[in-house]
Design a protein around this motif. Structure first.
Motif, PDB file in Angstrom:
ATOM      1  N   ALA A   3       0.830  -1.216   0.000  1.00 28.50           N
ATOM      2  CA  ALA A   3       0.000   0.000   0.000  1.00 28.50           C
ATOM      3  C   ALA A   3       0.859   1.259   0.000  1.00 28.50           C
ATOM      4  CB  ALA A   3      -0.943  -0.005   1.197  1.00 28.50           C
ATOM      5  N   ARG A   4       1.863   1.309   0.859  1.00 30.54           N
ATOM      6  CA  ARG A   4       2.693   2.518   0.994  1.00 30.54           C
ATOM      7  C   ARG A   4       3.567   2.756  -0.244  1.00 30.54           C
ATOM      8  NH1 ARG A   4       1.657   6.439   3.488  1.00 30.54           N
ATOM      9  NH2 ARG A   4       3.663   6.853   4.411  1.00 30.54           N
ATOM     10  N   ILE A   5       4.219   1.735  -0.729  1.00 27.94           N
ATOM     11  CA  ILE A   5       5.080   1.895  -1.904  1.00 27.94           C
ATOM     12  C   ILE A   5       4.216   2.049  -3.154  1.00 27.94           C
ATOM     13  CG2 ILE A   5       6.902   0.849  -3.299  1.00 27.94           C
ATOM     14  CD1 ILE A   5       7.765   1.862  -0.450  1.00 27.94           C
ATOM     15  N   GLY A   6       3.103   1.352  -3.204  1.00 31.53           N
ATOM     16  CA  GLY A   6       2.205   1.454  -4.345  1.00 31.53           C
ATOM     17  C   GLY A   6       1.634   2.841  -4.549  1.00 31.53           C
ATOM     18  N   SER A   7       1.535   3.607  -3.489  1.00 34.16           N
ATOM     19  CA  SER A   7       0.994   4.966  -3.600  1.00 34.16           C
ATOM     20  C   SER A   7       1.999   5.964  -4.170  1.00 34.16           C
ATOM     21  CB  SER A   7       0.496   5.446  -2.238  1.00 34.16           C
ATOM     22  OG  SER A   7       1.578   5.649  -1.342  1.00 34.16           O
ATOM     23  N   LEU A   8       3.233   5.548  -4.392  1.00 36.04           N
ATOM     24  CA  LEU A   8       4.255   6.456  -4.912  1.00 36.04           C
ATOM     25  C   LEU A   8       4.087   6.781  -6.391  1.00 36.04           C
ATOM     26  CD1 LEU A   8       7.431   5.025  -3.180  1.00 36.04           C
ATOM     27  CD2 LEU A   8       6.412   7.278  -2.794  1.00 36.04           C
ATOM     28  N   PRO A  61       7.498  10.796 -12.467  1.00 37.67           N
ATOM     29  CA  PRO A  61       7.408  11.564 -13.711  1.00 37.67           C
ATOM     30  C   PRO A  61       7.086  10.694 -14.931  1.00 37.67           C
ATOM     31  CG  PRO A  61       9.691  11.237 -13.122  1.00 37.67           C
ATOM     32  CD  PRO A  61       8.875  10.673 -12.001  1.00 37.67           C
ATOM     33  N   ALA A  62       7.113   9.382 -14.760  1.00 34.66           N
ATOM     34  CA  ALA A  62       6.787   8.435 -15.828  1.00 34.66           C
ATOM     35  C   ALA A  62       6.089   7.239 -15.188  1.00 34.66           C
ATOM     36  CB  ALA A  62       8.053   7.978 -16.549  1.00 34.66           C
ATOM     37  N   ARG A  63       5.491   6.413 -16.020  1.00 31.43           N
ATOM     38  CA  ARG A  63       4.786   5.244 -15.506  1.00 31.43           C
ATOM     39  C   ARG A  63       5.741   4.309 -14.764  1.00 31.43           C
ATOM     40  NH1 ARG A  63       3.265   1.321 -19.667  1.00 31.43           N
ATOM     41  NH2 ARG A  63       4.358  -0.250 -18.507  1.00 31.43           N
ATOM     42  N   VAL A  64       5.290   3.800 -13.630  1.00 33.00           N
ATOM     43  CA  VAL A  64       6.069   2.826 -12.870  1.00 33.00           C
ATOM     44  C   VAL A  64       5.684   1.441 -13.371  1.00 33.00           C
ATOM     45  CG1 VAL A  64       6.586   1.885 -10.591  1.00 33.00           C
ATOM     46  CG2 VAL A  64       6.167   4.343 -10.851  1.00 33.00           C
ATOM     47  N   ASP A  65       6.650   0.738 -13.929  1.00 32.34           N
ATOM     48  CA  ASP A  65       6.395  -0.587 -14.476  1.00 32.34           C
ATOM     49  C   ASP A  65       6.459  -1.680 -13.420  1.00 32.34           C
ATOM     50  OD1 ASP A  65       6.125   0.321 -17.148  1.00 32.34           O
ATOM     51  OD2 ASP A  65       8.308   0.398 -17.336  1.00 32.34           O
ATOM     52  N   PHE A  66       7.305  -1.491 -12.416  1.00 39.50           N
ATOM     53  CA  PHE A  66       7.549  -2.549 -11.446  1.00 39.50           C
ATOM     54  C   PHE A  66       8.057  -1.932 -10.150  1.00 39.50           C
ATOM     55  CE2 PHE A  66      10.430  -5.661  -9.503  1.00 39.50           C
ATOM     56  CZ  PHE A  66       9.616  -6.788  -9.431  1.00 39.50           C
ATOM     57  N   ALA A  67       7.642  -2.490  -9.033  1.00 39.59           N
ATOM     58  CA  ALA A  67       8.170  -2.078  -7.729  1.00 39.59           C
ATOM     59  C   ALA A  67       8.588  -3.327  -6.966  1.00 39.59           C
ATOM     60  CB  ALA A  67       7.115  -1.315  -6.944  1.00 39.59           C
ATOM     61  N   TRP A  68       9.663  -3.214  -6.235  1.00 37.96           N
ATOM     62  CA  TRP A  68      10.209  -4.319  -5.466  1.00 37.96           C
ATOM     63  C   TRP A  68      10.569  -3.808  -4.081  1.00 37.96           C
ATOM     64  CZ3 TRP A  68      15.346  -4.737  -3.689  1.00 37.96           C
ATOM     65  CH2 TRP A  68      15.714  -5.995  -3.194  1.00 37.96           C
ATOM     66  N   VAL A  69      10.183  -4.530  -3.046  1.00 38.01           N
ATOM     67  CA  VAL A  69      10.509  -4.184  -1.664  1.00 38.01           C
ATOM     68  C   VAL A  69      11.044  -5.435  -0.988  1.00 38.01           C
ATOM     69  CG1 VAL A  69       9.657  -3.274   0.532  1.00 38.01           C
ATOM     70  CG2 VAL A  69       8.612  -2.518  -1.611  1.00 38.01           C
ATOM     71  N   ASN A  70      12.168  -5.298  -0.299  1.00 37.09           N
ATOM     72  CA  ASN A  70      12.758  -6.409   0.441  1.00 37.09           C
ATOM     73  C   ASN A  70      12.908  -5.981   1.898  1.00 37.09           C
ATOM     74  OD1 ASN A  70      13.987  -8.936   0.852  1.00 37.09           O
ATOM     75  ND2 ASN A  70      16.016  -8.046   0.570  1.00 37.09           N
ATOM     76  N   ARG A  77      12.884  -0.630  -4.744  1.00 37.43           N
ATOM     77  CA  ARG A  77      13.261  -0.205  -6.088  1.00 37.43           C
ATOM     78  C   ARG A  77      12.005  -0.002  -6.915  1.00 37.43           C
ATOM     79  NH1 ARG A  77      15.666  -4.794  -8.706  1.00 37.43           N
ATOM     80  NH2 ARG A  77      13.820  -5.023  -9.966  1.00 37.43           N
ATOM     81  N   LEU A  78      11.985   1.077  -7.671  1.00 32.81           N
ATOM     82  CA  LEU A  78      10.929   1.338  -8.644  1.00 32.81           C
ATOM     83  C   LEU A  78      11.575   1.378 -10.016  1.00 32.81           C
ATOM     84  CD1 LEU A  78       8.948   4.300  -7.014  1.00 32.81           C
ATOM     85  CD2 LEU A  78       8.422   1.867  -6.898  1.00 32.81           C
ATOM     86  N   ASP A  79      10.986   0.664 -10.953  1.00 33.05           N
ATOM     87  CA  ASP A  79      11.457   0.711 -12.339  1.00 33.05           C
ATOM     88  C   ASP A  79      10.481   1.558 -13.132  1.00 33.05           C
ATOM     89  OD1 ASP A  79      13.609  -0.907 -11.787  1.00 33.05           O
ATOM     90  OD2 ASP A  79      12.592  -2.747 -12.383  1.00 33.05           O
ATOM     91  N   LEU A  80      10.958   2.724 -13.577  1.00 34.28           N
ATOM     92  CA  LEU A  80      10.168   3.592 -14.425  1.00 34.28           C
ATOM     93  C   LEU A  80      10.526   3.280 -15.866  1.00 34.28           C
ATOM     94  CD1 LEU A  80      10.227   4.978 -11.602  1.00 34.28           C
ATOM     95  CD2 LEU A  80       9.889   7.108 -12.805  1.00 34.28           C
ATOM     96  N   GLN A  81       9.868   3.910 -16.781  1.00 32.69           N
ATOM     97  CA  GLN A  81      10.119   3.643 -18.192  1.00 32.69           C
ATOM     98  C   GLN A  81      11.578   3.861 -18.570  1.00 32.69           C
ATOM     99  OE1 GLN A  81       7.307   6.224 -20.027  1.00 32.69           O
ATOM    100  NE2 GLN A  81       5.629   4.779 -19.832  1.00 32.69           N
TER     101      GLN A  81
END
Length: 96
Positions: free
Chosen positions: A22-27, A32-41, A54-58
């Motif tokens: 929920a918290r990372i997903g709200s970022l 500034p660009a679409r977030v394709d993937f998020a990873w939390v460890n 980590r967030l992977d943007l375009q």
């Protein structure tokens, strides 16, 4: 955000998965660009909880790391560090 993967060490409670998602997903609203993937460890070392996200943007990858005494605190810290990075990226031209 298309996908969020949350990895938990054995000592981290399962409820942390939903909170981190929920918290990372709200970022994505700050990106500034679409977030394709998020990873939390989330891991722990005695009384310290570690979070690496980590967030992977375009066109770029955004990473942050934090340590804290509780799961919610460490997730909130890593989220804020990523939010600041995303906000500072506005106005930076995209690299194709």
């Amino acid at each position: 955000m298309d996908y969020i993967q949350v990895s938990l060490a054995e000592a981290i409670p399962e409820q942390a998965r939903d909170y981190a998602s929920a918290r990372i997903g709200s970022l994505d609203r700050y990106a500034p660009a679409r977030v394709d993937f998020a990873w939390v460890n989330l891991t722990s070392d005695k009384s310290v909880i570690h979070a690496h996200a980590r967030l992977d943007l375009q066109w770029v990858e955004v990473q942050a790391y934090a340590e804290a005494g509780t799961v919610t605190e460490v997730i909130d810290l890593v989220r804020e560090r990523m939010r600041r990075q995303l906000v500072s990226m506005h106005g930076v031209p995209a690299h194709n």
